[in-house]
Scaffold this active site. Structure first.
Site, mmCIF file in Angstrom:
data_model
loop_
_atom_site.group_PDB
_atom_site.id
_atom_site.type_symbol
_atom_site.label_atom_id
_atom_site.label_comp_id
_atom_site.label_asym_id
_atom_site.label_seq_id
_atom_site.Cartn_x
_atom_site.Cartn_y
_atom_site.Cartn_z
ATOM 1 N N GLU A 111 55.334 60.947 45.928
ATOM 2 C CA GLU A 111 55.635 59.696 45.238
ATOM 3 C C GLU A 111 55.152 59.815 43.794
ATOM 4 O O GLU A 111 53.951 59.942 43.531
ATOM 5 C CB GLU A 111 54.946 58.513 45.908
ATOM 6 C CG GLU A 111 55.231 57.191 45.203
ATOM 7 C CD GLU A 111 54.276 56.075 45.590
ATOM 8 O OE1 GLU A 111 54.689 54.895 45.498
ATOM 9 O OE2 GLU A 111 53.118 56.363 45.973
ATOM 10 N N ASP A 113 51.138 60.140 48.911
ATOM 11 C CA ASP A 113 51.029 58.868 48.217
ATOM 12 C C ASP A 113 50.512 59.067 46.791
ATOM 13 O O ASP A 113 49.541 59.782 46.572
ATOM 14 C CB ASP A 113 50.078 57.958 49.006
ATOM 15 C CG ASP A 113 49.935 56.581 48.414
ATOM 16 O OD1 ASP A 113 50.945 55.877 48.299
ATOM 17 O OD2 ASP A 113 48.796 56.199 48.064
#
Length: 557
Positions: free
Chosen positions: A286, A221
């Protein structure tokens, strides 16, 4: 010629089959199905999706022909940011089930040939995490320096001007320590100090816990926020876009010091070194939508000691037209030459592509045309690299239009109505059109977000019965991707086509496939020399074809 889904998809194949990927590089060209567990399937009637619900619907995922599943966070959490605020990295939140139920889902996926990636939220935790609870109580705790703490400025203000993505200062005062702590998102999501070796070791222990259980890797993330400038220098200001102060003040700074720091590469190297001890395990990063996103993807994935693949939300923030697609393809070609991109058109953080990129009418409104939605699917599954298919994308779901009292996203609550939050892309999956809540939750319960009427009409059981449905087209597209090396692994080069046509050539193992898309709502003639099989594409039509010898390739900018 094999004809699949009338007026949408054609391919001419003259021999050739897909090759088996090596186990170590199964991820190259793979398609991952993103599951947002809260909204996938609810088994116990509490209105929230869970792991037993995922297990009950896992055959739907396997039937698509994807290579694996990316499961969004199911860790123990107070759910202020719906799982991205982790209170215990090694426990399953009771709302989703138990560790034993997770193990059952993992085994069921593996039995069906599906890999499983978990979200690894490494940049921050919940303020309810034991690490932070000890850190905020004093400077003598073992985890005292596992978070980013700073003394106040002489006037009591925060140490610098850094802003939270979710609004306001990125610093919150903690009276027990007499210091501010950093949070890039909600104040309840304090930032970890991964430049502290003990903190990074603890995060690696978390990753090792899940790798030992058998997961096949991690989606990492917000990797651009993993480290920060240790000198805590303020960011320079930038002029307001269009001369008007935006609702989201984050756009008023050039983020030179609060994100995208060289030290993040050291964190990624440690994670990769751990993954390399587990054959076949992979990382998907990401990347933020800040300028240079594709250059960062190339940098993050182009070295053997960093990430395997990465995606960015940057293409998801803009409109959809011919120049945008040409730039996107050029970014894809350039990135594939240096690293490995993964493409995502929809996910849990942005408006669904079917609505966000919907063709505009004369009054400026977008009209969700199912033909256009299917064109997007064909494009997503044809670009060079790997891809993520977000739950419901295979059904062609549009964005849900929720009222202010229906939303639950703290981001949307804070910014309504300028920004309606992320819940419109997070509404429950529609499984059965005739059931009260479309089969997501038992009829006697209520889902955590409403099921839009438009989604009920697109329910999975309705589309199963229609051979020309978006669901069955998705299966056909994925089957062709698996069977054709050029689509899964091949190089890409833009085709020289007149507007409104867009296309490119994929080539691998002696196989060449031309992809042609009609971006308009009118029929468009396909020029000679592209393929003898198709002369005209219908509105929003597309074709994948073995090209004729005179194929024209446009020079990339």
């Amino acid at each position: 010629m094999t004809h699949i889904s009338r007026n949408h998809f054609e391919i001419e194949r003259r021999g050739g089959t897909g090759r088996m990927d090596s186990q170590a590089e199964w991820w190259r060209g793979a398609v991952l199905y993103q599951v947002y567990p809260r909204s996938f399937a609810d088994s116990d009637g509490d209105g929230v999706g869970d792991l037993p619900g995922l297990l009950a619907r896992i055959d739907h995922i396997a039937s698509l022909g994807v290579d694996g599943i990316w499961i969004c966070p199911v860790y123990a959490s107070p759910q202020r940011d719906f799982g991205y605020d982790v209170a215990d990295h090694c426990a399953i939140d009771p709302v989703f089930g138990s560790l034993a139920e997770f193990d059952t889902v993992l085994q069921a996926a593996h039995d069906r040939g599906l890999k499983v990636l978990l979200d690894l939220v490494g940049g921050h935790t919940s303020d309810r995490h034991p690490w932070f609870d000890a850190s905020r109580r004093g400077r003598a705790a073992p985890t005292a320096d596992w978070y980013v703490w700073a003394d106040p400025a002489p006037d009591g203000m925060p140490p610098n001007n850094w802003l939270s993505v979710f609004g306001g200062s990125a610093w919150t005062w903690e009276p027990r320590r007499r210091q501010y702590y950093l949070h890039h998102f909600l104040p309840s999501q304090p930032t970890l100090n991964l430049q502290n070796p003990a903190c990074l070791d603890a995060l690696l222990d978390v990753a090792r816990f899940w790798l030992d259980r058998g997961v096949d890797g991690f989606r990492l993330d917000a990797i651009d926020f993993l480290t920060h400038d240790p000198l805590l220098r303020s960011n320079p200001a930038v002029p307001p876009p269009g001369g008007q102060v935006p609702a989201k003040l984050f756009a008023l700074q050039r983020h030179d010091h609060d994100m995208i720091q060289p030290a993040s590469l050291d964190v990624l190297r440690r994670i990769r070194a751990l993954l390399d001890r587990y054959p076949g395990r992979v990382s998907l990063g990401e990347v933020s939508s800040q300028d240079g996103a594709f250059d960062r993807i190339a940098a993050y994935t182009g070295a053997p000691d960093l990430l395997h693949m990465a995606y960015t939300l940057r293409p998801l923030r803009h409109g959809f037209d011919l120049p945008t697609l040409q730039a996107l393809l050029e970014d894809a070609v350039r990135t594939c030459a240096r690293g490995w991109p993964c493409w995502s058109f929809s996910n849990h953080d942005v408006v669904r592509a079917a609505t966000r990129w919907a063709p505009r009418t004369g009054d400026g409104d977008g009209v969700e045309d199912p033909r256009f939605t299917r064109l997007l699917l064909a494009l997503l599954l044809s670009l060079p690299g790997s891809a993520c298919l977000y739950q419901g994308e295979e059904l062609g779901l549009p964005e849900a239009d929720l009222t202010e009292d229906e939303i639950r996203d703290p981001f949307g609550i804070a910014y309504w109505p300028e920004f309606k939050g992320r819940d419109g892309s997070r509404t429950p999956m529609p499984w059965a059109a005739a059931e009260r809540f479309a089969g997501f939750t038992p009829d006697w319960s209520y889902p955590w977000l409403p099921v839009p009427p438009a989604h009920r009409a697109l329910a999975a059981d309705v589309q199963e019965a229609d051979p020309d449905s978006t669901l069955n087209l998705t299966r056909a597209l994925l089957a062709l991707r698996r069977a054709n090396p050029a689509l899964r692994h091949g190089t890409a080069a833009p085709l020289d086509l007149p507007a409104p046509l867009f296309g490119f050539l994929r080539e691998a193992a002696g196989q060449r496939v031309a992809l042609v898309f009609n971006l308009s709502d009118r029929p468009a003639a396909v020029p000679e020399g592209i393929a003898d099989a198709v002369e005209t594409l219908p509105p929003y039509g597309f074709a994948l074809l073995t090209p004729a010898a005179a194929l024209r390739v446009r020079e990339a900018a």
